[in-house]
Design an enzyme around this catalytic site. Structure first.
Site, short mmCIF file in Angstrom:
data_model
loop_
_atom_site.label_atom_id
_atom_site.label_comp_id
_atom_site.label_asym_id
_atom_site.label_seq_id
_atom_site.Cartn_x
_atom_site.Cartn_y
_atom_site.Cartn_z
N ASP A 142 39.61 42.94 40.17
CA ASP A 142 39.72 42.35 41.51
C ASP A 142 38.66 41.29 41.78
OD1 ASP A 142 41.82 44.13 41.97
OD2 ASP A 142 40.48 45.65 42.79
N ASN A 200 49.45 47.93 37.15
CA ASN A 200 48.22 48.41 37.79
C ASN A 200 47.45 47.21 38.35
OD1 ASN A 200 47.76 47.52 35.15
ND2 ASN A 200 46.18 49.01 34.68
N ALA A 201 47.70 46.03 37.79
CA ALA A 201 47.04 44.81 38.26
C ALA A 201 47.66 44.35 39.58
CB ALA A 201 47.21 43.71 37.22
N GLY A 202 46.85 43.74 40.40
CA GLY A 202 47.33 43.11 41.64
C GLY A 202 46.55 41.83 41.81
N HIS A 203 47.18 40.71 41.55
CA HIS A 203 46.50 39.41 41.60
C HIS A 203 46.99 38.63 42.82
CE1 HIS A 203 45.64 39.64 36.98
NE2 HIS A 203 45.13 40.65 37.67
N ARG A 242 38.12 49.34 48.61
CA ARG A 242 37.30 49.19 47.40
C ARG A 242 35.87 49.61 47.69
NH1 ARG A 242 39.81 43.25 46.56
NH2 ARG A 242 41.75 43.86 45.57
N SER A 244 33.81 29.70 44.43
CA SER A 244 34.96 29.87 45.33
C SER A 244 34.47 30.38 46.69
CB SER A 244 35.96 30.84 44.70
OG SER A 244 36.94 31.21 45.63
N LYS A 287 40.74 36.88 39.99
CA LYS A 287 41.33 36.23 38.82
C LYS A 287 42.60 35.45 39.20
CE LYS A 287 41.62 40.25 36.84
NZ LYS A 287 40.86 41.07 37.81
N GLY A 288 43.43 36.08 40.06
CA GLY A 288 44.69 35.44 40.45
C GLY A 288 44.45 34.08 41.09
N GLN A 324 42.52 43.54 35.13
CA GLN A 324 41.39 44.48 35.27
C GLN A 324 40.08 43.72 35.01
OE1 GLN A 324 44.31 45.86 33.15
NE2 GLN A 324 45.01 46.12 35.24
P1 GDP Z 1 42.28 39.84 41.03
O1 GDP Z 1 42.89 41.16 40.76
O2 GDP Z 1 41.08 39.58 40.19
O3 GDP Z 1 43.28 38.73 40.98
O4 GDP Z 1 41.73 39.90 42.53
P2 GDP Z 1 42.51 40.51 43.82
O5 GDP Z 1 43.57 39.56 44.21
O6 GDP Z 1 42.89 41.93 43.59
O7 GDP Z 1 41.32 40.54 44.86
C1 GDP Z 1 40.59 39.41 45.15
C2 GDP Z 1 40.70 39.16 46.65
O8 GDP Z 1 39.77 38.17 47.01
C3 GDP Z 1 42.06 38.61 47.08
O9 GDP Z 1 42.36 39.07 48.35
C4 GDP Z 1 41.84 37.10 47.07
O10 GDP Z 1 42.73 36.42 47.95
C5 GDP Z 1 40.43 37.05 47.58
N1 GDP Z 1 39.63 35.90 47.18
C6 GDP Z 1 39.51 35.31 45.97
N2 GDP Z 1 38.52 34.41 45.99
C7 GDP Z 1 38.02 34.42 47.25
C8 GDP Z 1 36.94 33.75 47.89
O11 GDP Z 1 36.23 32.95 47.31
N3 GDP Z 1 36.71 34.07 49.21
C9 GDP Z 1 37.47 34.94 49.90
N4 GDP Z 1 37.21 35.17 51.16
N5 GDP Z 1 38.48 35.61 49.31
C10 GDP Z 1 38.72 35.37 48.00
P1 IMO Z 2 43.29 43.72 38.61
O1 IMO Z 2 44.00 43.06 37.46
C1 IMO Z 2 40.79 47.02 39.90
C2 IMO Z 2 41.34 50.87 37.88
C3 IMO Z 2 41.90 52.01 38.68
C4 IMO Z 2 41.18 53.17 38.00
C5 IMO Z 2 41.17 52.75 36.54
C6 IMO Z 2 42.30 53.31 35.71
O2 IMO Z 2 43.96 43.58 39.91
O3 IMO Z 2 41.84 43.39 38.62
P2 IMO Z 2 44.90 52.77 35.58
O4 IMO Z 2 45.97 52.85 36.63
O5 IMO Z 2 44.75 51.46 34.94
O6 IMO Z 2 45.02 53.88 34.57
O7 IMO Z 2 43.54 53.09 36.39
O8 IMO Z 2 41.27 51.33 36.55
N1 IMO Z 2 42.16 49.63 37.87
C7 IMO Z 2 41.86 48.52 38.54
N2 IMO Z 2 40.85 48.27 39.41
N3 IMO Z 2 41.65 46.05 39.57
C8 IMO Z 2 42.66 46.28 38.70
O9 IMO Z 2 43.45 45.30 38.25
C9 IMO Z 2 42.82 47.57 38.17
N4 IMO Z 2 43.70 48.14 37.31
C10 IMO Z 2 43.28 49.39 37.13
O10 IMO Z 2 41.58 51.92 40.04
O11 IMO Z 2 39.86 53.23 38.43
MG MG Z 3 43.45 42.90 41.78
#
Ligand code: GDP
Ligand code: IMO
Ligand code: MG
Length: 433
Positions: A24, A49-52, A314, A422, A27-28, A234
């Site tokens: 998190d 499991n990923a959420g971008h 988180r 960013s 990356k997305g 991840q």
């Molecule tokens: P990922 O899994 O690495 O793609 O990250 P996530 O999307 O799960 O979580 C990152 C969160 O931070 C998301 O809600 C993005 O929209 C947000 N985000 C990314 N870069 C920035 C930033 O520079 N500032 C703010 N405020 N939000 C950001």
């Molecule tokens: P992105 O790509 C944050 C964490 C879970 C748990 C551990 C194992 O959005 O960064 P799993 O379901 O993979 O067996 O869970 O890994 N986890 C993540 N935490 N971002 C993710 O993906 C994750 N994918 C898995 O919360 O601790």
């Molecule tokens: Mg994520």
């Protein structure tokens, strides 16, 4: 898009982008920005499991299996062989994207050899967590661990099986039988072969046009001089080998995973970008040495740091340079993309972990013994906060001087240079340094 410019540093050629913390990291968002200069974007490990998260204007997109590059027209997106795919989830994701007007036809490809996640994987994931009780991992319950387990045990089914109906029926029947006996022994409800078969056949039919030999496809793209962006999922400390085992996911989230998960050899990779937040977050269980209620309360009160996949709050902490240095080492990070700088805008004194202490022993690296790591207390350095909004900054110079000092300091401690800063979720809120 205003500010939708590309950097002076060449981020393209073949670039691996990895999460340098616990997932998190943003990356997305960074993938979406960098996709502008790439031709192909590939997911190489993990599953849904990923959420971008990507924002384009006010529209929010959350990608789970489809590469975040899909949001830019004309880019080829590949779900590589190293990914574990829940086909029903993937169909839903594609339908959702289509509804939002995103083009997927002719530009999205799914590897024949990616392994398939089944409902028994999800059920086993949930049951194992119950059995672990207080020692649970806090998984996303998407069946990721059991699916990779089947892959390693050489008992998994792959996308190529899913789209070969007669063979698939026989294989699935045997798998359901085998897994139902395990589920019964665990006191869980067995699955109906008929129901699973119907749902998976329908998903197989829907996905068939996307299925390809992606190794050949990617090599052909490289032969034509195309630039590939590898979208890590991840983060480094969730890596099955290099993370805080057993509190990890079940794939190689570090740079090497991009090679094995795509079929592109290491010498064709040109650079590695490590994405990290200006602070630290983690979702799920396991050690987080710099965890701080103060920073968690502040960020949650701002409505920030809730999981994109499970919605869980988180855990949050200060920036950990012991961890980020380790991430640079195992990934070979060339440039850092530091996100969420704006999250620290109101903090008076910012802390950065520069070492760990366990009683009288001091560590300047991440100890492998999980019990030792859990006991470690961070040793902090303090930085004066900039206490000014940064979300409008579009150049390095427009950042407050104290913010620049902070970013330079954490980059120095990490052992890599800042490539991207960013200051918000939007495309334009991106500074190329
Ligand atoms: P990922 O899994 O690495 O793609 O990250 P996530 O999307 O799960 O979580 C990152 C969160 O931070 C998301 O809600 C993005 O929209 C947000 N985000 C990314 N870069 C920035 C930033 O520079 N500032 C703010 N405020 N939000 C950001
Ligand atoms: P992105 O790509 C944050 C964490 C879970 C748990 C551990 C194992 O959005 O960064 P799993 O379901 O993979 O067996 O869970 O890994 N986890 C993540 N935490 N971002 C993710 O993906 C994750 N994918 C898995 O919360 O601790
Ligand atoms: Mg994520």
């Amino acid at each position: 898009m205003p500010g939708d410019t590309l950097p002076e540093i060449d981020f393209m050629s073949n670039t691996i982008l990895v999460g340098a913390q616990w997932g998190d990291e943003g990356k997305g968002k960074i993938i979406d920005v960098l996709t502008k200069g790439a031709d192909v974007v590939v997911r190489t490990q993990g599953g849904n499991n990923a959420g971008h998260t990507v924002f384009i204007g006010r529209q929010k997109y959350v990608l789970h299996l489809v590469p975040s590059g899909i949001l830019r027209r004309g880019k080829t997106c590949v779900i590589g062989n190293g990914v574990v795919v829940d086909p029903v989830g993937l169909v839903e994701e594609i339908k959702g994207l289509r509804k939002l007007g995103v083009t997927v036809d002719g530009n999205l490809f799914l590897s024949e050899t990616a392994h398939v996640v089944f409902p028994y994987h999800r059920e086993l994931d949930a049951q194992r967590e119950v059995i672990k009780g207080l020692n649970k991992i806090g998984t996303t319950k998407r069946g990721i661990g059991p699916a990779y387990g089947d892959k390693a045990a050489r008992t998994g089914l792959r996308v190529i099986d899913l789209v070969t109906p007669e063979k698939f029926k026989r294989q699935l029947e045997a798998k359901i039988k085998e897994n139902n006996s395990i589920l019964r022994a665990l006191g869980a409800k067995p699955l109906s072969f008929k129901e699973v078969h119907r749902a998976y056949r329908a998903a197989g039919d829907y996905l068939k046009p996307f299925v390809a030999n992606t190794v050949v496809l990617l090599h052909e793209a490289m032969d034509r001089g195309k630039d590939i962006l590898f979208e890590g999922a991840q983060g480094t400390f969730l890596d099955i080998d290099h993370g805080t085992y057993p509190f990890v996911t079940s794939s190689n989230t570090t740079a090497g995973g991009a090679c094995t998960g795509s079929g592109i050899p290491p010498h064709r990779m040109d650079r590695v970008v490590g994405v990290m937040k200006a602070y630290t977050t983690r979702v799920g269980e396991g050690p987080l040495p710099t965890e701080s209620a103060e920073i968690a309360d502040m960020l949650h009160a701002m409505g920030r740091e809730f999981g994109a996949t499970t919605g869980r709050a988180r855990r949050c902490g200060w920036f950990d340079s012991v961890a980020s240095r380790h991430a640079t080492m195992v990934n070979g990070i060339d440039a850092l993309a530091i996100t969420n700088i704006d999250g620290l805008d109101t903090v008076e004194t910012i802390r950065v972990c520069i070492g760990y202490r366990d009683g009288r022993k001091r560590y300047d690296y991440v100890p492998n013994d999980i019990e030792v790591l859990s006991r470690c207390e961070p040793v902090y350095a303090e930085f004066a906060g900039w206490r000014a909004p940064t979300h409008r900054a579009r150049t390095w110079k427009q950042l407050p001087p104290k913010a620049r000092s902070y970013l330079n300091a954490i980059a120095d401690l990490t052992g890599a240079k800042v490539g991207i800063a960013s200051v918000g979720p939007g495309r334009d809120q991106t500074i190329f340094v």
